[in-house]
Design a protein around this motif. Structure first.
Motif, PDB file in Angstrom:
ATOM      1  N   LEU A  32       0.814  -1.217   0.000  1.00 39.47           N
ATOM      2  CA  LEU A  32       0.000   0.000   0.000  1.00 39.47           C
ATOM      3  C   LEU A  32       0.847   1.266   0.000  1.00 39.47           C
ATOM      4  O   LEU A  32       0.349   2.341  -0.317  1.00 39.47           O
ATOM      5  CB  LEU A  32      -0.955   0.003   1.189  1.00 39.47           C
ATOM      6  CG  LEU A  32      -2.101  -0.989   1.103  1.00 39.47           C
ATOM      7  CD1 LEU A  32      -2.916  -0.985   2.390  1.00 39.47           C
ATOM      8  CD2 LEU A  32      -2.993  -0.692  -0.093  1.00 39.47           C
ATOM      9  N   LEU A  33       2.121   1.157   0.327  1.00 35.32           N
ATOM     10  CA  LEU A  33       2.994   2.324   0.274  1.00 35.32           C
ATOM     11  C   LEU A  33       3.190   2.811  -1.156  1.00 35.32           C
ATOM     12  O   LEU A  33       3.607   3.945  -1.374  1.00 35.32           O
ATOM     13  CB  LEU A  33       4.350   2.012   0.914  1.00 35.32           C
ATOM     14  CG  LEU A  33       4.319   1.724   2.405  1.00 35.32           C
ATOM     15  CD1 LEU A  33       5.700   1.315   2.883  1.00 35.32           C
ATOM     16  CD2 LEU A  33       3.800   2.906   3.195  1.00 35.32           C
ATOM     17  N   ASP A  34       2.900   1.968  -2.130  1.00 36.16           N
ATOM     18  CA  ASP A  34       2.999   2.354  -3.534  1.00 36.16           C
ATOM     19  C   ASP A  34       1.681   2.860  -4.108  1.00 36.16           C
ATOM     20  O   ASP A  34       1.602   3.168  -5.291  1.00 36.16           O
ATOM     21  CB  ASP A  34       3.484   1.157  -4.374  1.00 36.16           C
ATOM     22  CG  ASP A  34       4.947   0.867  -4.165  1.00 36.16           C
ATOM     23  OD1 ASP A  34       5.707   1.815  -3.873  1.00 36.16           O
ATOM     24  OD2 ASP A  34       5.332  -0.305  -4.283  1.00 36.16           O
ATOM     25  N   ASP A  35       0.653   2.942  -3.282  1.00 35.81           N
ATOM     26  CA  ASP A  35      -0.647   3.430  -3.742  1.00 35.81           C
ATOM     27  C   ASP A  35      -0.516   4.877  -4.211  1.00 35.81           C
ATOM     28  O   ASP A  35       0.283   5.648  -3.672  1.00 35.81           O
ATOM     29  CB  ASP A  35      -1.660   3.336  -2.595  1.00 35.81           C
ATOM     30  CG  ASP A  35      -3.084   3.453  -3.081  1.00 35.81           C
ATOM     31  OD1 ASP A  35      -3.733   2.413  -3.215  1.00 35.81           O
ATOM     32  OD2 ASP A  35      -3.531   4.595  -3.338  1.00 35.81           O
ATOM     33  N   THR A  36      -1.298   5.241  -5.199  1.00 35.69           N
ATOM     34  CA  THR A  36      -1.231   6.605  -5.724  1.00 35.69           C
ATOM     35  C   THR A  36      -1.894   7.616  -4.799  1.00 35.69           C
ATOM     36  O   THR A  36      -1.620   8.810  -4.898  1.00 35.69           O
ATOM     37  CB  THR A  36      -1.890   6.682  -7.111  1.00 35.69           C
ATOM     38  OG1 THR A  36      -3.239   6.222  -7.007  1.00 35.69           O
ATOM     39  CG2 THR A  36      -1.136   5.830  -8.114  1.00 35.69           C
ATOM     40  N   ASN A  37      -2.751   7.159  -3.917  1.00 37.63           N
ATOM     41  CA  ASN A  37      -3.449   8.039  -2.987  1.00 37.63           C
ATOM     42  C   ASN A  37      -2.577   8.275  -1.755  1.00 37.63           C
ATOM     43  O   ASN A  37      -2.220   7.340  -1.038  1.00 37.63           O
ATOM     44  CB  ASN A  37      -4.780   7.400  -2.588  1.00 37.63           C
ATOM     45  CG  ASN A  37      -5.639   8.313  -1.757  1.00 37.63           C
ATOM     46  OD1 ASN A  37      -5.146   9.085  -0.941  1.00 37.63           O
ATOM     47  ND2 ASN A  37      -6.939   8.239  -1.961  1.00 37.63           N
ATOM     48  N   GLY A  38      -2.247   9.516  -1.498  1.00 36.29           N
ATOM     49  CA  GLY A  38      -1.396   9.870  -0.363  1.00 36.29           C
ATOM     50  C   GLY A  38      -2.010   9.513   0.979  1.00 36.29           C
ATOM     51  O   GLY A  38      -1.303   9.154   1.920  1.00 36.29           O
ATOM     52  N   GLU A  39      -3.322   9.600   1.081  1.00 36.13           N
ATOM     53  CA  GLU A  39      -3.993   9.257   2.338  1.00 36.13           C
ATOM     54  C   GLU A  39      -3.838   7.773   2.646  1.00 36.13           C
ATOM     55  O   GLU A  39      -3.605   7.388   3.800  1.00 36.13           O
ATOM     56  CB  GLU A  39      -5.468   9.634   2.276  1.00 36.13           C
ATOM     57  CG  GLU A  39      -6.197   9.406   3.586  1.00 36.13           C
ATOM     58  CD  GLU A  39      -7.649   9.846   3.524  1.00 36.13           C
ATOM     59  OE1 GLU A  39      -8.403   9.441   4.421  1.00 36.13           O
ATOM     60  OE2 GLU A  39      -8.032  10.589   2.601  1.00 36.13           O
ATOM     61  N   VAL A  40      -3.931   6.943   1.628  1.00 39.74           N
ATOM     62  CA  VAL A  40      -3.752   5.501   1.802  1.00 39.74           C
ATOM     63  C   VAL A  40      -2.315   5.215   2.249  1.00 39.74           C
ATOM     64  O   VAL A  40      -2.075   4.408   3.145  1.00 39.74           O
ATOM     65  CB  VAL A  40      -4.101   4.734   0.509  1.00 39.74           C
ATOM     66  CG1 VAL A  40      -3.709   3.275   0.613  1.00 39.74           C
ATOM     67  CG2 VAL A  40      -5.584   4.868   0.203  1.00 39.74           C
ATOM     68  N   GLN A  41      -1.354   5.890   1.629  1.00 38.94           N
ATOM     69  CA  GLN A  41       0.051   5.716   2.019  1.00 38.94           C
ATOM     70  C   GLN A  41       0.264   6.091   3.482  1.00 38.94           C
ATOM     71  O   GLN A  41       0.928   5.372   4.223  1.00 38.94           O
ATOM     72  CB  GLN A  41       0.965   6.571   1.143  1.00 38.94           C
ATOM     73  CG  GLN A  41       1.085   6.102  -0.271  1.00 38.94           C
ATOM     74  CD  GLN A  41       1.965   7.025  -1.098  1.00 38.94           C
ATOM     75  OE1 GLN A  41       2.276   8.151  -0.702  1.00 38.94           O
ATOM     76  NE2 GLN A  41       2.361   6.553  -2.263  1.00 38.94           N
ATOM     77  N   ASN A  42      -0.294   7.209   3.894  1.00 39.27           N
ATOM     78  CA  ASN A  42      -0.122   7.665   5.273  1.00 39.27           C
ATOM     79  C   ASN A  42      -0.770   6.700   6.266  1.00 39.27           C
ATOM     80  O   ASN A  42      -0.205   6.421   7.332  1.00 39.27           O
ATOM     81  CB  ASN A  42      -0.676   9.078   5.455  1.00 39.27           C
ATOM     82  CG  ASN A  42       0.188  10.114   4.793  1.00 39.27           C
ATOM     83  OD1 ASN A  42       1.398   9.944   4.662  1.00 39.27           O
ATOM     84  ND2 ASN A  42      -0.420  11.196   4.350  1.00 39.27           N
ATOM     85  N   LEU A  43      -1.941   6.187   5.941  1.00 40.56           N
ATOM     86  CA  LEU A  43      -2.593   5.212   6.811  1.00 40.56           C
ATOM     87  C   LEU A  43      -1.771   3.930   6.898  1.00 40.56           C
ATOM     88  O   LEU A  43      -1.648   3.329   7.969  1.00 40.56           O
ATOM     89  CB  LEU A  43      -4.002   4.899   6.321  1.00 40.56           C
ATOM     90  CG  LEU A  43      -5.070   5.948   6.628  1.00 40.56           C
ATOM     91  CD1 LEU A  43      -6.380   5.583   5.934  1.00 40.56           C
ATOM     92  CD2 LEU A  43      -5.285   6.073   8.114  1.00 40.56           C
ATOM     93  N   ALA A  44      -1.191   3.514   5.777  1.00 40.23           N
ATOM     94  CA  ALA A  44      -0.357   2.308   5.771  1.00 40.23           C
ATOM     95  C   ALA A  44       0.862   2.501   6.657  1.00 40.23           C
ATOM     96  O   ALA A  44       1.249   1.598   7.406  1.00 40.23           O
ATOM     97  CB  ALA A  44       0.054   1.951   4.345  1.00 40.23           C
ATOM     98  N   VAL A  45       1.465   3.672   6.610  1.00 37.18           N
ATOM     99  CA  VAL A  45       2.628   3.977   7.455  1.00 37.18           C
ATOM    100  C   VAL A  45       2.242   3.903   8.926  1.00 37.18           C
ATOM    101  O   VAL A  45       2.938   3.286   9.735  1.00 37.18           O
ATOM    102  CB  VAL A  45       3.206   5.366   7.104  1.00 37.18           C
ATOM    103  CG1 VAL A  45       4.191   5.833   8.150  1.00 37.18           C
ATOM    104  CG2 VAL A  45       3.863   5.327   5.744  1.00 37.18           C
TER     105      VAL A  45
END
Length: 91
Positions: A32-45
């Motif tokens: 999910l860190l490679d997702d294009t949506n920044g919100e998804v990346q931040n939640l994954a982190v």
């Protein structure tokens, strides 16, 4: 939405993951860190940071190697700056 549900479960003291589930959840979150949506990346982190607190200490070395290989080798984009603080510091 699934990340939010997982984070909610991780906040409870009774939530446990077996070795196989730890590995599957962690790999899915790293993807999910490679997702294009920044919100998804931040939640994954954030969720990876929470998972790092509950993983079996015997598997920490395996996870460190996997994260290093998956996240830092050949990655051109910059990870969210919160990533090292929230996740790697817990390992």
């Amino acid at each position: 939405m699934a990340i939010n549900d997982l984070m909610k479960e991780l906040r409870t003291e009774t939530f446990k993951l077996d070795d196989d589930a730890e590995w599957k959840v962690t790999r899915a979150l790293v993807k999910l860190l490679d997702d294009t949506n920044g919100e998804v990346q931040n939640l994954a982190v954030k969720c990876l940071g929470m998972v790092a607190k509950v993983i079996n200490q015997a598997q920490v070395g395996k996870f460190r190697y996997f994260f290093y290989k998956s996240i830092f080798i050949g990655r051109e984009q910059i990870l969210p700056s919160v990533f090292p603080r929230d996740f790697l510091s817990k390992l």
